[in-house]
Write a protein that holds these residues in place. Structure first.
Motif, PDB file in Angstrom:
ATOM      1  N   TYR A 191       0.823  -1.199   0.000  1.00 20.24           N
ATOM      2  CA  TYR A 191       0.000   0.000   0.000  1.00 20.24           C
ATOM      3  C   TYR A 191       0.867   1.263   0.000  1.00 20.24           C
ATOM      4  CZ  TYR A 191      -3.152   3.629   1.693  1.00 20.24           C
ATOM      5  OH  TYR A 191      -3.857   4.801   1.836  1.00 20.24           O
ATOM      6  N   MET A 192       1.842   1.320   0.895  1.00 19.60           N
ATOM      7  CA  MET A 192       2.682   2.518   1.004  1.00 19.60           C
ATOM      8  C   MET A 192       3.503   2.734  -0.260  1.00 19.60           C
ATOM      9  SD  MET A 192       3.890   2.703   4.978  1.00 19.60           S
ATOM     10  CE  MET A 192       4.468   1.008   5.100  1.00 19.60           C
ATOM     11  N   ILE A 193       4.071   1.666  -0.814  1.00 26.50           N
ATOM     12  CA  ILE A 193       4.859   1.799  -2.043  1.00 26.50           C
ATOM     13  C   ILE A 193       3.977   2.309  -3.175  1.00 26.50           C
ATOM     14  CG2 ILE A 193       6.127   0.521  -3.816  1.00 26.50           C
ATOM     15  CD1 ILE A 193       7.739   1.037  -1.250  1.00 26.50           C
ATOM     16  N   ASP A 194       2.778   1.767  -3.314  1.00 23.63           N
ATOM     17  CA  ASP A 194       1.866   2.229  -4.367  1.00 23.63           C
ATOM     18  C   ASP A 194       1.528   3.704  -4.202  1.00 23.63           C
ATOM     19  OD1 ASP A 194       1.837  -0.263  -5.559  1.00 23.63           O
ATOM     20  OD2 ASP A 194      -0.092  -0.864  -4.678  1.00 23.63           O
ATOM     21  N   LYS A 195       1.259   4.132  -2.972  1.00 24.06           N
ATOM     22  CA  LYS A 195       0.908   5.533  -2.726  1.00 24.06           C
ATOM     23  C   LYS A 195       2.098   6.463  -2.984  1.00 24.06           C
ATOM     24  CE  LYS A 195      -3.362   5.166  -1.769  1.00 24.06           C
ATOM     25  NZ  LYS A 195      -4.356   5.717  -2.692  1.00 24.06           N
ATOM     26  N   ILE A 196       3.295   6.031  -2.617  1.00 22.81           N
ATOM     27  CA  ILE A 196       4.492   6.837  -2.883  1.00 22.81           C
ATOM     28  C   ILE A 196       4.694   6.969  -4.389  1.00 22.81           C
ATOM     29  CG2 ILE A 196       7.019   6.880  -2.729  1.00 22.81           C
ATOM     30  CD1 ILE A 196       6.687   5.645   0.120  1.00 22.81           C
ATOM     31  N   GLU A 234       9.738   0.511   9.656  1.00 22.82           N
ATOM     32  CA  GLU A 234       9.686   1.844  10.274  1.00 22.82           C
ATOM     33  C   GLU A 234      10.255   2.908   9.342  1.00 22.82           C
ATOM     34  OE1 GLU A 234      11.247   2.086  14.243  1.00 22.82           O
ATOM     35  OE2 GLU A 234      10.324   0.175  14.790  1.00 22.82           O
ATOM     36  N   ASP A 235      11.340   2.580   8.649  1.00 24.47           N
ATOM     37  CA  ASP A 235      11.921   3.531   7.698  1.00 24.47           C
ATOM     38  C   ASP A 235      10.956   3.795   6.546  1.00 24.47           C
ATOM     39  OD1 ASP A 235      14.273   3.702   9.186  1.00 24.47           O
ATOM     40  OD2 ASP A 235      15.192   2.028   8.106  1.00 24.47           O
ATOM     41  N   LEU A 236      10.292   2.745   6.086  1.00 28.03           N
ATOM     42  CA  LEU A 236       9.340   2.896   4.997  1.00 28.03           C
ATOM     43  C   LEU A 236       8.136   3.734   5.425  1.00 28.03           C
ATOM     44  CD1 LEU A 236       8.692   2.214   2.109  1.00 28.03           C
ATOM     45  CD2 LEU A 236       7.684   0.072   2.888  1.00 28.03           C
ATOM     46  N   VAL A 237       7.650   3.524   6.636  1.00 29.49           N
ATOM     47  CA  VAL A 237       6.541   4.338   7.158  1.00 29.49           C
ATOM     48  C   VAL A 237       6.975   5.802   7.233  1.00 29.49           C
ATOM     49  CG1 VAL A 237       5.111   4.822   9.184  1.00 29.49           C
ATOM     50  CG2 VAL A 237       5.419   2.465   8.423  1.00 29.49           C
ATOM     51  N   TYR A 238       8.177   6.058   7.690  1.00 32.66           N
ATOM     52  CA  TYR A 238       8.688   7.427   7.766  1.00 32.66           C
ATOM     53  C   TYR A 238       8.695   8.074   6.384  1.00 32.66           C
ATOM     54  CZ  TYR A 238      11.886  11.324   8.238  1.00 32.66           C
ATOM     55  OH  TYR A 238      12.452  12.566   8.181  1.00 32.66           O
ATOM     56  N   MET A 239       9.215   7.344   5.389  1.00 29.10           N
ATOM     57  CA  MET A 239       9.267   7.878   4.018  1.00 29.10           C
ATOM     58  C   MET A 239       7.853   8.138   3.495  1.00 29.10           C
ATOM     59  SD  MET A 239      12.390   8.272   3.077  1.00 29.10           S
ATOM     60  CE  MET A 239      12.119   8.500   1.345  1.00 29.10           C
ATOM     61  N   TYR A 240       6.961   7.191   3.737  1.00 29.88           N
ATOM     62  CA  TYR A 240       5.575   7.332   3.294  1.00 29.88           C
ATOM     63  C   TYR A 240       4.937   8.583   3.896  1.00 29.88           C
ATOM     64  CZ  TYR A 240       0.546   6.488   3.306  1.00 29.88           C
ATOM     65  OH  TYR A 240      -0.805   6.628   3.184  1.00 29.88           O
ATOM     66  N   GLU A 241       5.064   8.749   5.204  1.00 27.84           N
ATOM     67  CA  GLU A 241       4.458   9.896   5.869  1.00 27.84           C
ATOM     68  C   GLU A 241       5.056  11.206   5.387  1.00 27.84           C
ATOM     69  OE1 GLU A 241       4.977   8.870   9.985  1.00 27.84           O
ATOM     70  OE2 GLU A 241       3.125   7.694  10.022  1.00 27.84           O
ATOM     71  N   MET A 242       6.354  11.231   5.182  1.00 29.83           N
ATOM     72  CA  MET A 242       7.026  12.439   4.704  1.00 29.83           C
ATOM     73  C   MET A 242       6.534  12.807   3.294  1.00 29.83           C
ATOM     74  SD  MET A 242       9.890  13.759   2.749  1.00 29.83           S
ATOM     75  CE  MET A 242      10.654  12.259   2.295  1.00 29.83           C
ATOM     76  N   VAL A 243       6.441  11.820   2.419  1.00 30.98           N
ATOM     77  CA  VAL A 243       6.006  12.081   1.044  1.00 30.98           C
ATOM     78  C   VAL A 243       4.545  12.537   1.026  1.00 30.98           C
ATOM     79  CG1 VAL A 243       5.503  10.969  -1.177  1.00 30.98           C
ATOM     80  CG2 VAL A 243       7.687  10.550  -0.041  1.00 30.98           C
TER      81      VAL A 243
END
Length: 74
Positions: free
Chosen positions: A13-18, A41-50
């Protein structure tokens, strides 16, 4: 979507949204299968930042893509 749990579905989900937000051309390089939950956790951080950003400059996009590349499975 509950992103507090490190599941493969959440990673996908996060990769698709990014990818959508960045309007990435080379989407093959960003397949969710290339990521696992070890760096969740790193991926969630990147997702939230983007997702917080209204606009993303080309330089920022390049830096984000490089960071996501470093999170990919070897």
């Amino acid at each position: 979507m509950d992103l507090t749990q490190p599941t493969a579905e959440n990673v996908s989900y996060m990769i698709d949204k990014i990818k959508e937000k960045l309007r990435m051309v080379n989407v093959d390089a960003m397949k969710a299968d290339n990521f696992d939950t070890e760096q969740y956790e790193d991926l969630v951080y990147m997702y939230e930042m983007v997702m917080k950003r209204e606009t993303i400059t080309p330089n920022e996009m390049q830096a984000i893509a490089a960071e996501l590349g470093s999170l990919r499975k070897a």
